[in-house]
Design a protein around this motif. Structure first.
Motif, PDB file in Angstrom:
ATOM      1  N   ALA A  64      40.607  34.573  41.988  1.00 38.25           N
ATOM      2  CA  ALA A  64      40.216  33.872  40.758  1.00 38.25           C
ATOM      3  C   ALA A  64      39.631  34.849  39.738  1.00 38.25           C
ATOM      4  O   ALA A  64      39.907  34.746  38.538  1.00 38.25           O
ATOM      5  CB  ALA A  64      39.208  32.767  41.080  1.00 38.25           C
ATOM      6  N   ILE A  65      38.852  35.826  40.211  1.00 36.35           N
ATOM      7  CA  ILE A  65      38.236  36.797  39.288  1.00 36.35           C
ATOM      8  C   ILE A  65      39.314  37.671  38.633  1.00 36.35           C
ATOM      9  O   ILE A  65      39.296  37.893  37.420  1.00 36.35           O
ATOM     10  CB  ILE A  65      37.207  37.676  40.052  1.00 36.35           C
ATOM     11  N   VAL A  66      40.271  38.157  39.423  1.00 33.47           N
ATOM     12  CA  VAL A  66      41.316  39.027  38.858  1.00 33.47           C
ATOM     13  C   VAL A  66      42.242  38.216  37.948  1.00 33.47           C
ATOM     14  O   VAL A  66      42.650  38.678  36.883  1.00 33.47           O
ATOM     15  CB  VAL A  66      42.119  39.750  39.973  1.00 33.47           C
ATOM     16  N   LEU A  67      42.559  36.996  38.361  1.00 33.74           N
ATOM     17  CA  LEU A  67      43.404  36.132  37.528  1.00 33.74           C
ATOM     18  C   LEU A  67      42.730  35.831  36.189  1.00 33.74           C
ATOM     19  O   LEU A  67      43.373  35.859  35.140  1.00 33.74           O
ATOM     20  CB  LEU A  67      43.702  34.809  38.250  1.00 33.74           C
ATOM     21  N   ASP A  68      41.437  35.575  36.242  1.00 28.05           N
ATOM     22  CA  ASP A  68      40.710  35.283  35.007  1.00 28.05           C
ATOM     23  C   ASP A  68      40.728  36.505  34.082  1.00 28.05           C
ATOM     24  O   ASP A  68      40.885  36.382  32.872  1.00 28.05           O
ATOM     25  CB  ASP A  68      39.268  34.882  35.337  1.00 28.05           C
ATOM     26  N   TYR A  69      40.603  37.687  34.693  1.00 27.73           N
ATOM     27  CA  TYR A  69      40.612  38.922  33.899  1.00 27.73           C
ATOM     28  C   TYR A  69      41.967  39.119  33.200  1.00 27.73           C
ATOM     29  O   TYR A  69      42.032  39.464  32.021  1.00 27.73           O
ATOM     30  CB  TYR A  69      40.305  40.118  34.806  1.00 27.73           C
ATOM     31  N   LYS A  70      43.057  38.860  33.915  1.00 26.27           N
ATOM     32  CA  LYS A  70      44.386  39.134  33.345  1.00 26.27           C
ATOM     33  C   LYS A  70      44.969  37.945  32.578  1.00 26.27           C
ATOM     34  O   LYS A  70      45.721  38.130  31.630  1.00 26.27           O
ATOM     35  CB  LYS A  70      45.377  39.509  34.469  1.00 26.27           C
ATOM     36  N   SER A  76      43.907  27.597  32.368  1.00 28.28           N
ATOM     37  CA  SER A  76      42.616  26.897  32.438  1.00 28.28           C
ATOM     38  C   SER A  76      41.921  27.265  33.748  1.00 28.28           C
ATOM     39  O   SER A  76      42.538  27.799  34.672  1.00 28.28           O
ATOM     40  CB  SER A  76      42.849  25.384  32.394  1.00 28.28           C
ATOM     41  N   GLU A  77      40.631  26.930  33.824  1.00 26.84           N
ATOM     42  CA  GLU A  77      39.883  27.193  35.063  1.00 26.84           C
ATOM     43  C   GLU A  77      40.528  26.502  36.250  1.00 26.84           C
ATOM     44  O   GLU A  77      40.618  27.059  37.344  1.00 26.84           O
ATOM     45  CB  GLU A  77      38.441  26.688  34.915  1.00 26.84           C
ATOM     46  N   GLY A  78      40.968  25.260  36.021  1.00 22.52           N
ATOM     47  CA  GLY A  78      41.611  24.496  37.098  1.00 22.52           C
ATOM     48  C   GLY A  78      42.887  25.172  37.589  1.00 22.52           C
ATOM     49  O   GLY A  78      43.144  25.248  38.798  1.00 22.52           O
ATOM     50  N   GLN A  79      43.682  25.672  36.630  1.00 22.64           N
ATOM     51  CA  GLN A  79      44.926  26.361  37.010  1.00 22.64           C
ATOM     52  C   GLN A  79      44.619  27.631  37.800  1.00 22.64           C
ATOM     53  O   GLN A  79      45.281  27.943  38.789  1.00 22.64           O
ATOM     54  CB  GLN A  79      45.736  26.708  35.758  1.00 22.64           C
ATOM     55  N   ILE A  80      43.596  28.365  37.339  1.00 20.92           N
ATOM     56  CA  ILE A  80      43.230  29.612  38.023  1.00 20.92           C
ATOM     57  C   ILE A  80      42.788  29.311  39.453  1.00 20.92           C
ATOM     58  O   ILE A  80      43.176  29.993  40.400  1.00 20.92           O
ATOM     59  CB  ILE A  80      42.129  30.365  37.235  1.00 20.92           C
ATOM     60  N   GLU A  81      41.994  28.251  39.603  1.00 23.30           N
ATOM     61  CA  GLU A  81      41.526  27.889  40.946  1.00 23.30           C
ATOM     62  C   GLU A  81      42.709  27.529  41.851  1.00 23.30           C
ATOM     63  O   GLU A  81      42.789  27.950  43.005  1.00 23.30           O
ATOM     64  CB  GLU A  81      40.554  26.708  40.839  1.00 23.30           C
ATOM     65  N   GLN A  82      43.621  26.757  41.292  1.00 21.23           N
ATOM     66  CA  GLN A  82      44.788  26.331  42.072  1.00 21.23           C
ATOM     67  C   GLN A  82      45.648  27.536  42.484  1.00 21.23           C
ATOM     68  O   GLN A  82      46.032  27.674  43.646  1.00 21.23           O
ATOM     69  CB  GLN A  82      45.625  25.356  41.234  1.00 21.23           C
ATOM     70  N   ILE A  83      45.927  28.412  41.516  1.00 22.69           N
ATOM     71  CA  ILE A  83      46.764  29.587  41.816  1.00 22.69           C
ATOM     72  C   ILE A  83      46.067  30.482  42.828  1.00 22.69           C
ATOM     73  O   ILE A  83      46.696  31.005  43.759  1.00 22.69           O
ATOM     74  CB  ILE A  83      47.086  30.377  40.522  1.00 22.69           C
ATOM     75  N   SER A  84      44.736  30.651  42.689  1.00 24.89           N
ATOM     76  CA  SER A  84      44.024  31.568  43.587  1.00 24.89           C
ATOM     77  C   SER A  84      44.086  31.076  45.032  1.00 24.89           C
ATOM     78  O   SER A  84      44.114  31.875  45.968  1.00 24.89           O
ATOM     79  CB  SER A  84      42.573  31.748  43.137  1.00 24.89           C
ATOM     80  N   ASN A  85      44.142  29.759  45.222  1.00 20.62           N
ATOM     81  CA  ASN A  85      44.305  29.226  46.581  1.00 20.62           C
ATOM     82  C   ASN A  85      45.751  29.324  47.055  1.00 20.62           C
ATOM     83  O   ASN A  85      46.016  29.696  48.196  1.00 20.62           O
ATOM     84  CB  ASN A  85      43.818  27.771  46.641  1.00 20.62           C
ATOM     85  N   ASN A  86      46.674  29.005  46.154  1.00 19.27           N
ATOM     86  CA  ASN A  86      48.101  29.058  46.521  1.00 19.27           C
ATOM     87  C   ASN A  86      48.562  30.469  46.857  1.00 19.27           C
ATOM     88  O   ASN A  86      49.464  30.668  47.677  1.00 19.27           O
ATOM     89  CB  ASN A  86      48.977  28.526  45.378  1.00 19.27           C
ATOM     90  N   GLY A 118      46.617  42.774  53.579  1.00 20.55           N
ATOM     91  CA  GLY A 118      47.676  41.856  54.008  1.00 20.55           C
ATOM     92  C   GLY A 118      47.336  40.390  54.117  1.00 20.55           C
ATOM     93  O   GLY A 118      48.135  39.628  54.609  1.00 20.55           O
ATOM     94  N   LYS A 119      46.137  39.940  53.662  1.00 18.87           N
ATOM     95  CA  LYS A 119      45.864  38.491  53.722  1.00 18.87           C
ATOM     96  C   LYS A 119      46.706  37.722  52.709  1.00 18.87           C
ATOM     97  O   LYS A 119      46.876  36.518  52.819  1.00 18.87           O
ATOM     98  CB  LYS A 119      44.385  38.210  53.460  1.00 18.87           C
ATOM     99  N   PHE A 120      47.173  38.441  51.692  1.00 21.06           N
ATOM    100  CA  PHE A 120      48.051  37.827  50.690  1.00 21.06           C
ATOM    101  C   PHE A 120      49.492  38.195  51.057  1.00 21.06           C
ATOM    102  O   PHE A 120      49.731  39.269  51.613  1.00 21.06           O
ATOM    103  CB  PHE A 120      47.718  38.350  49.285  1.00 21.06           C
ATOM    104  N   PRO A 121      50.471  37.327  50.758  1.00 25.10           N
ATOM    105  CA  PRO A 121      51.870  37.694  51.035  1.00 25.10           C
ATOM    106  C   PRO A 121      52.242  38.965  50.268  1.00 25.10           C
ATOM    107  O   PRO A 121      51.726  39.198  49.181  1.00 25.10           O
ATOM    108  CB  PRO A 121      52.675  36.502  50.500  1.00 25.10           C
TER     109      PRO A 121
END
Length: 223
Positions: A64-70, A76-86, A118-121
């Motif tokens: 979420a922090i890196v997504l918010d930066y870029k 939106s905050e909601g989208q960032i939260e969703q993407i960070s989990n997905n 490697g926790k992320f694909p």
């Protein structure tokens, strides 16, 4: 109408695109991960420092922090939260419907992939080295749209671009998505080019022909 001789020289599959993150990016991100001394650190150690700083956080928080930066100005905050989990489960950078964000999502994904071992694909990019030589008419710098239309004859029917944008890539109509599909397009002489895109868009299996001819027509503006 221009005729081109096309040679696809090589396709490299890579885990990261060198030079995407600048020292300034690393320093800014270190600050966001509560490491304020990035500006005084040895430049060559910045990527490693950031990986260490990131790994103190939960993976989805870090995402979420890196997504918010870029992408904070586009999501939106909601989208960032969703993407960070997905991102922990799926290659969001290949599936995200807003194509113009996929490149940035890839770079974010790979930064996190490295930091967390490697926790992320693991997503991959393709670097395609090719030449496009006009056999009639003058040399000019080609756009992403020109390049994809010219590559069409060498791509297999299984290729994702062909399947999703068949008429745009093969007909004399505008293809605005080309700019988002190709993340980087560079040339020094307007003949030899390198392009960077997702392995999902173009990979080694997608190439049917390595040397072929193509015709580039002027795209007619749709009035």
């Amino acid at each position: 109408m221009m005729n081109y001789q096309i040679v696809i020289k090589n396709i490299d599959t890579v885990n990261e695109v060198e030079g995407y993150w600048s020292d300034q990016d690393f320093i800014q991100l270190l600050g966001k991960f509560n490491y304020p001394d990035g500006a005084t650190a040895e430049k060559s150690s910045l990527p490693e420092l950031l990986e260490m700083a990131i790994s103190d956080y939960e993976p989805n928080e870090a995402a979420a922090i890196v997504l918010d930066y870029k992408l904070g100005n586009q999501l939106s905050e909601g989208q960032i939260e969703q993407i960070s989990n997905n991102m922990l489960i799926d290659k969001v950078c290949e599936e995200y419907p807003e194509i113009h964000m996929q490149g940035t999502l890839f770079h974010v994904n790979q930064l996190l992939f490295k930091a967390y071992n490697g926790k992320f694909p693991n997503a991959k990019a393709s670097v395609v080295h090719f030449s496009m030589t006009p056999t009639n008419g003058d040399l000019r710098k080609l756009t992403a749209e020109n390049v994809l239309k010219l590559l069409n004859n060498g791509l297999s029917d299984r290729n994702l671009i062909k399947r999703l944008f068949e008429s745009q890539i093969s007909q004399n109509i505008p293809f605005p998505e080309a700019e988002a599909i190709i993340w980087e397009l560079t040339t020094e002489d307007n003949v030899n080019y390198d392009l960077v895109t997702s392995e999902n868009w173009i990979n080694k299996e997608d190439i049917n022909e390595y040397e072929f001819e193509s015709v580039l027509e002027e795209v007619e503006d749709v009035a």
